[in-house]
Every structure is written in C-alpha cells, then in structure tokens.
Design an enzyme around this catalytic site. Structure first.
Site, PDB file in Angstrom:
ATOM      1  N   LEU A  79      14.136  39.473  52.346  1.00 29.35           N
ATOM      2  CA  LEU A  79      15.406  40.092  52.753  1.00 29.35           C
ATOM      3  C   LEU A  79      15.507  41.518  52.222  1.00 29.35           C
ATOM      4  CD1 LEU A  79      17.941  37.166  52.319  1.00 29.35           C
ATOM      5  CD2 LEU A  79      17.344  38.324  54.456  1.00 29.35           C
ATOM      6  N   HIS A  80      15.107  41.712  50.969  1.00 22.50           N
ATOM      7  CA  HIS A  80      15.120  43.054  50.379  1.00 22.50           C
ATOM      8  C   HIS A  80      14.241  44.006  51.190  1.00 22.50           C
ATOM      9  CE1 HIS A  80      14.540  46.407  47.700  1.00 22.50           C
ATOM     10  NE2 HIS A  80      13.294  46.048  47.435  1.00 22.50           N
TER      11      HIS A  80
END
Length: 187
Positions: A28-29
């Site tokens: 996600l990052h």
C-alpha cells in the site's frame, strides 16, 4: 472521508498474520507513493490498547474514485492471494474520529551521541557520559516491520491511534496513509 475499503488478512498456515499485514502495508505504501497520494488515510480497526500487533485488518479511507484507483493498481490486485480485498463502501453515519500517526522513538544512543558531539563540540567520552546506553527509548506501541528501499535494512514503523473529539478539516496524509493531525472515521 465518505468512503472506506478493507484488506482482511487471509489465514495461512505457513505465514503469520503479522508478516502478511507487514507485506500488505508495504505494498500500500508503494502504491500511495507511486501515485503521489496524500488523500488516503489508513487505520487498523482491530488494534487493542497495550498490544504490540495491529490486528488483521487494514482500512483505507478516502473518496470512492481515489480508493478504487488504489485498489485497481497491479500491486493491489496481487494482494488477493493474502487478503480479502473488500469493495469500496460508504462510511457509516455518526462515526467517531481517530488520528492514526507514526511515532518515532529516540532509540539509538549512538546516533544521539554523534548528534550531540557535532552540535555541542564535545568528545565521545563526554557524549557517552551525557547519553548512556540506558537512554534508549523503547515504545510500547504496535508496529509494522518494513524494509527500507534505499538501505535494505528492516525497521519498525510504530503506529499510534488516538481518539479525536471532532473530525479534522485537514485531510493530508503521508505515503504511509498516516498523519499527526488529520482524522479518519473510527468504527
């Protein structure tokens, strides 16, 4: 934030839920950083006070089209092997609010000594006397373990959930989906 989507860790007999959560968060990052997103907040609704793990759910908060863009990224599509990727849903009415932020510990006495030597022009012996090994700060917060893209070293990203009295007007988040001031719905 009117919408949310959840990633729920799938049971896997070979991989612990925390390792899977770490991997999902790292992906996600990378997506948020690649897309230049500052409009997606993240929370961990399973987190319990006093526990070091964040549970098995990552909740993303934002606008519908934004969340759909994030979840349609090729990296997100591959998350289905390790997590149930929920569809984007409307946030329930009358929710509480929470600030989900990164907390950094002053955990390296060696780094603090070098800094003190440089700033105050003192010797190593003076720095050791001023900053003993016992000065290392250890946090009692849950964390995600990530790998640095630049150095390859693993590090802990400590995360604090703090209830907020009201929703913040500011909705700007880091590429980790965290903010020291912006709130996300808490339900």
């Amino acid at each position: 934030m009117l919408f949310y989507a959840e990633l729920r860790v799938r049971e896997n007999p070979e991989i612990s839920p925390q390792v899977i959560l770490n991997m999902l968060f790292e992906k996600l990052h990378l997506i948020l950083a690649e897309q230049g997103r500052s409009d997606v907040g993240i929370s961990f609704p399973d987190v319990k006070n006093g526990q070091k793990n964040l549970g098995k759910i990552i909740r993303l908060h934002g606008e519908k089209n934004t969340l759909d863009d994030v979840l349609s990224h090729p990296l997100a599509e591959r998350m289905g092997d390790y997590a149930e990727v929920g569809r984007t849903r409307k946030t329930p009415d009358n929710t509480d609010y929470c600030v989900v932020s990164r907390v950094q510990a002053k955990s390296s006495p060696e780094r603090l000594r070098r800094r003190s030597m440089k700033r105050h022009g003192i010797s190593m012996e003076q720095a050791v006397e001023k900053i003993p090994d016992s000065a290392a700060e250890m946090l009692e917060l849950p964390f995600i373990t990530l790998s640095s893209r630049s150095t390859g070293q693993k590090f802990r990203l400590y995360i604090r959930h703090k209830k907020a009295d009201v929703e913040s007007e500011n909705k700007v988040f880091s590429s980790y989906g965290l903010s020291p001031v912006s709130t996300v719905p808490w339900f």
